[in-house]
Design an enzyme around this catalytic site. Structure first.
Site, PDB file in Angstrom:
ATOM      1  N   SER A 145     -28.613 -30.587   3.330  1.00 16.34           N
ATOM      2  CA  SER A 145     -29.202 -31.742   2.652  1.00 16.34           C
ATOM      3  C   SER A 145     -28.133 -32.396   1.800  1.00 16.34           C
ATOM      4  O   SER A 145     -27.199 -31.725   1.335  1.00 16.34           O
ATOM      5  CB  SER A 145     -30.374 -31.313   1.764  1.00 16.34           C
ATOM      6  OG  SER A 145     -30.788 -32.378   0.921  1.00 16.34           O
ATOM      7  N   TYR A 197     -33.402 -25.474  -4.446  1.00 21.01           N
ATOM      8  CA  TYR A 197     -33.179 -26.269  -3.242  1.00 21.01           C
ATOM      9  C   TYR A 197     -31.748 -26.807  -3.233  1.00 21.01           C
ATOM     10  O   TYR A 197     -31.028 -26.667  -2.233  1.00 21.01           O
ATOM     11  CB  TYR A 197     -34.185 -27.419  -3.167  1.00 21.01           C
ATOM     12  CG  TYR A 197     -34.072 -28.239  -1.899  1.00 21.01           C
ATOM     13  CD1 TYR A 197     -34.603 -27.769  -0.702  1.00 21.01           C
ATOM     14  CD2 TYR A 197     -33.422 -29.470  -1.889  1.00 21.01           C
ATOM     15  CE1 TYR A 197     -34.495 -28.505   0.473  1.00 21.01           C
ATOM     16  CE2 TYR A 197     -33.307 -30.205  -0.723  1.00 21.01           C
ATOM     17  CZ  TYR A 197     -33.852 -29.725   0.451  1.00 21.01           C
ATOM     18  OH  TYR A 197     -33.736 -30.466   1.614  1.00 21.01           O
TER      19      TYR A 197
END
Length: 251
Positions: free
Chosen positions: A145, A159
């Site tokens: 990401s 995350y």
């Protein structure tokens, strides 16, 4: 010859988290390029439905546990003796304030986003090695990401940490596995509409306004990046992370 540079004809692929979002985008793209695609997801009905809709084979599994990873590798092995392409896409996110961030949220995200890509690849390594050759290497594509590259204002601490870790893990795995003609690379997506990225899904115009390209990602943007890395076109791209975000991380 470059006429078949992006073809996946005759290749098999396994995509975790393949029932929806980015996993489904990649699966549909691979199928369009001629690959035989297996998709895995924790929820069996959704996995089966997507498989029927796009022409894939469903292998439901919970890859958040070592037992689930082993079960998926064994299930795939009952269908095929080798694996050309593995896409480690299954992932999780958790949003909570810094002072109250729960340990269970941290552990869930770090395990699924970092531990699973490593151990699932290890479980499937014999079948990747069975497919791989110098002329046509096997491929492992980790879905990271842009949150592992630049800082997101949302308080998704594990995350961000997990995706940064996955980017570096990709390099470490690539260094080892290239000796077996297995090419490891990664994709760092930006804003794509999905159940994980609810803002891009439900507030596309507002999100697009913050993207230099002035739009969120489309299915073909993600499919194209994955096809590039999975096909002969990406054979010499080893350990790299391809950012697909409309310019957010670097503009």
């Amino acid at each position: 010859m470059t006429t078949d540079l992006f073809s996946l004809a005759g290749r098999t692929a396994l995509i975790t988290g393949g029932s929806r979002g980015i996993g489904r985008m990649i699966a549909a793209g691979f199928i369009a390029q001629g690959a035989k695609v297996y998709i895995s997801a924790r929820k069996a009905p959704a996995c089966q439905q997507t498989a029927e809709e796009i022409g894939a084979v469903a292998l439901p599994a919970d890859v958040s546990t070592m037992e689930g990873m082993k079960a998926l590798a064994e299930a795939y092995g009952r269908h095929e003796s080798s694996l050309d392409i593995l896409v480690n896409n299954a992932g999780a996110a958790w949003l909570a304030p810094f002072d109250d961030f729960p340990e269970k949220g941290w552990d869930k995200v770090m395990d699924l986003n970092v531990k699973t890509p490593f151990y699932l690849t290890a479980a499937l390594a014999p079948m990747l090695r069975a497919s791989a050759s110098a002329e046509r290497p096997a491929k492992v594509i980790n879905i990271a990401s842009i949150d592992g590259i630049s800082v997101n204002p949302q308080e998704t601490y594990p995350y961000a940490a997990s995706k940064a870790g996955l980017i570096h893990l990709t390099r470490r795995m690539a260094k080892t596995l290239i000796a077996d003609n297995i090419v490891v690379s990664a994709i760092a997506p930006g804003a794509f509409a999905s159940d994980m990225n609810i803002a891009a899904r439900d507030e596309a115009e507002a999100v697009a306004a913050r993207v230099p390209a002035k739009r969120i990602g489309r299915d073909e943007d993600m499919a194209g990046a994955a096809i590039y890395l999975a096909s002969r076109a990406g054979d010499y791209v080893v350990g790299a992370t391809l950012t697909v975000d409309g310019g957010v991380a670097y503009c």
